[in-house]
Design an enzyme around this catalytic site. Structure first.
Site, short mmCIF file in Angstrom:
data_model
loop_
_atom_site.label_atom_id
_atom_site.label_comp_id
_atom_site.label_asym_id
_atom_site.label_seq_id
_atom_site.Cartn_x
_atom_site.Cartn_y
_atom_site.Cartn_z
CE LYS A 86 29.56 -1.34 85.41
NZ LYS A 86 29.36 0.06 85.01
CB SER A 161 26.51 1.32 87.54
OG SER A 161 27.24 1.41 86.31
CB SER A 185 28.79 4.09 85.63
OG SER A 185 27.46 4.13 86.03
N1 GLN Z 1 23.86 6.84 87.16
C1 GLN Z 1 23.55 6.94 85.77
C2 GLN Z 1 22.28 6.20 85.45
O1 GLN Z 1 21.76 5.58 86.30
C3 GLN Z 1 24.71 6.49 84.96
C4 GLN Z 1 24.92 5.05 84.83
C5 GLN Z 1 26.17 4.71 84.06
O2 GLN Z 1 27.02 5.56 83.81
N2 GLN Z 1 26.25 3.47 83.65
O3 GLN Z 1 21.82 6.25 84.36
#
Ligand code: GLN
Length: 497
Positions: A86, A161, A185
């Site tokens: 990532k 994400s 994410s």
């Molecule tokens: N979707 C969550 C957010 O926007 C989690 C993001 C993540 O786990 N990096 O905060």
């Protein structure tokens, strides 16, 4: 030379299959890397899983592995195995953008600890995967460089994400990938793309070299085609690291949870389904959970029951406050962590001869360098931390966070693991929720309590609805990472769910 894998493409192989092929010299590490790089060339235009492809790095790493094989040296399981990382995790001398314009031209000066551990094992880095900007988002639509698409249906989101990592694994563009999970994410994109995604216990994997989103929640973990593969990668990256004060060694993991010794060793040898008590939290089967998903989750629970596990309904009472608590804690930490991007030290800068004062350099660089959702989080976070509001919001959220953790502690006195859906919905259409950020926040509803409590959790595919994958979430006790991996693996092996 016989070629055992003539019936599958090289890009279909799992870690163990690829390892066997390499040591039996059925193909070389170079051939394997090339097969993936060729596929990336074809497919990435469509799904945009990779932001950067490291062809030279991959070939030079692969060559080293081939030399070892040629010298008949024993190679580790991950040697020669192509992976994707990532793009918020540093790989030395490779661009690292975190999906943000503000880091568009930033090159990593060193390897993250996880990268170093993978490289030490000989894993081949194919490239860096797309993500929602600074890992903020749930759909893969917030990357400054364009959206990743779901390989199962190009009109739908892959989840975020760690969108690129999940899509790359699902589309056979790598054998496994690393993601990061702050509020789901890893698990959400794993569920939406039909792969396995594992978020380890907070502290089990070093965060050194991970571009921080919310430091008390962030955790790196694997996305893979099988649970066995996720376990192999977790084993490789889960080491104590003096560069991250929250990372714990295996011995210390016995002593977490307010000084109490954990009842069972962190590394479980084996288990029997008959001894397993599974908790089903009533707060996770509520309005908002799509009925077709509920059906699949209940079918999976039935499978556990058939194999002898006992099922118990439990309550995690404070779940209803988890989303609000998360969005206070996360925005506060995001605003503090992203303060360092000022247009001076990293990447993108608006400094030019027309801007005369330093404050304007900061303001304009941050305004142009950050996307809308990131700016929203920074503003909310600054607000909840400001004088007069801190006690009412941030401090209160921290107290509720403790209650959420206590709910889990109590539940785990009665049950060994908890089963729940990963997501309340199927992968949604691209653009469907973009107008209303609250709807996107709701996608995380079943995952964020786990991050607030620092627990390990895994998302495993448990069937499809209208050809779209559904994920089952297995939540475990702190530092019982291997236990949930082994339970999930047994499930995967005994009945392909
Ligand atoms: N979707 C969550 C957010 O926007 C989690 C993001 C993540 O786990 N990096 O905060």
């Amino acid at each position: 030379m016989t070629f055992e894998f003539y019936f599958v493409e090289l890009t279909d192989l799992t870690i163990t299959q690829a390892h066997q092929g390499l040591i039996k010299k059925q193909f070389s590490a170079l051939e394997l890397a090339k097969a993936f790089l060729d596929r990336i060339k074809k497919r990435n235009k469509k799904i945009f899983a990779f932001l950067t492809v490291c062809e030279d790095l991959a070939f030079s790493q692969a060559k080293k592995i081939d030399d070892l094989v040629f010298q008949k040296r024993k190679i580790p399981l991950l040697a020669g195995i192509p992976c994707a990382i990532k793009d918020n995790i540093l790989v030395k001398d490779v661009r690292c953008t975190a999906g943000s314009k503000i880091l568009e031209n930033y090159t990593a000066p060193y390897d993250a600890t996880v990268t170093k551990l993978l490289k030490n094992q000989g894993a081949i880095v194919l490239g860096k995967t797309n993500l929602d900007e600074f890992a903020i988002g749930s759909s893969g639509e917030y990357s400054a460089f364009g959206k990743t698409l779901n390989p199962h249906d190009l009109n739908r989101v892959p989840g975020g994400s760690s969108s690129g990592s999940a899509a790359a694994v699902a589309d056979n563009l790598c054998v496994f990938a690393l993601g990061s999970d702050t509020g789901g994410s890893i698990r959400l994109p794993a569920s939406f793309c039909g792969v396995v995604g594992f978020k380890p216990t907070y502290g089990a994997v070093s965060r050194f070299g991970l571009i921080a989103m919310a430091s008390s929640l962030d955790q790196i973990g694997p996305l893979a085609k099988t649970v066995e593969n996720a376990k192999i990668v977790f084993e490789a990256i889960s080491k104590k690291d003096s560069m991250d004060s929250t990372s714990l060694g295996t011995d210390e993991r016995f002593q977490v949870s307010s000084g109490h010794l954990l009842e069972q060793p962190a590394r479980q040898a084996s288990f029997k389904f008959q001894d397993l008590v599974i908790g089903i939290p009533r707060e996770y089967f509520v309005r908002g959970l799509k009925p077709e998903i509920e059906v699949k989750i209940l079918e999976a629970i039935k499978k556990f029951e058939k194999m002898g596990a006992k099922i118990k309904e439990i309550s995690l009472f404070h779940t209803k406050y988890a989303l609000a608590t998360y969005y206070i804690v996360v925005t506060a930490e995001v605003s503090a962590n992203l303060a360092r991007y000022d247009g001076i030290r990293f990447g993108f800068s608006k400094a030019n001869s027309k801007i005369k004062n330093l404050l304007d350099v900061y303001l304009q660089s941050r305004e142009k360098g950050f996307g809308e959702e990131v700016r929203r989080r920074i503003m909310l976070g600054t607000y909840v931390l400001s004088r007069g509001f801190y006690e009412a919001y941030y401090l209160k959220a921290q107290k509720v966070r403790t209650l959420i953790k206590e709910d889990f502690n109590k539940a785990f006195q009665k049950v060994d693991i908890i089963l729940a859906p990963t997501s309340p919905t199927l992968p949604f259409k691209i653009g469907e929720k973009m107008k209303n950020p609250l709807l996107i926040y709701l996608s995380d509803i079943f995952m964020i309590a786990v991050n607030l409590a620092g627990l390990p959790a895994l998302s495993i595919p448990c069937g499809k609805v209208k050809n779209l994958p559904v994920g089952l979430q297995i939540i475990g006790k702190e530092f019982q990472d291997y236990k949930i991996l082994e339970i999930a693996q047994a499930l995967e092996e005994t009945c392909r769910i």
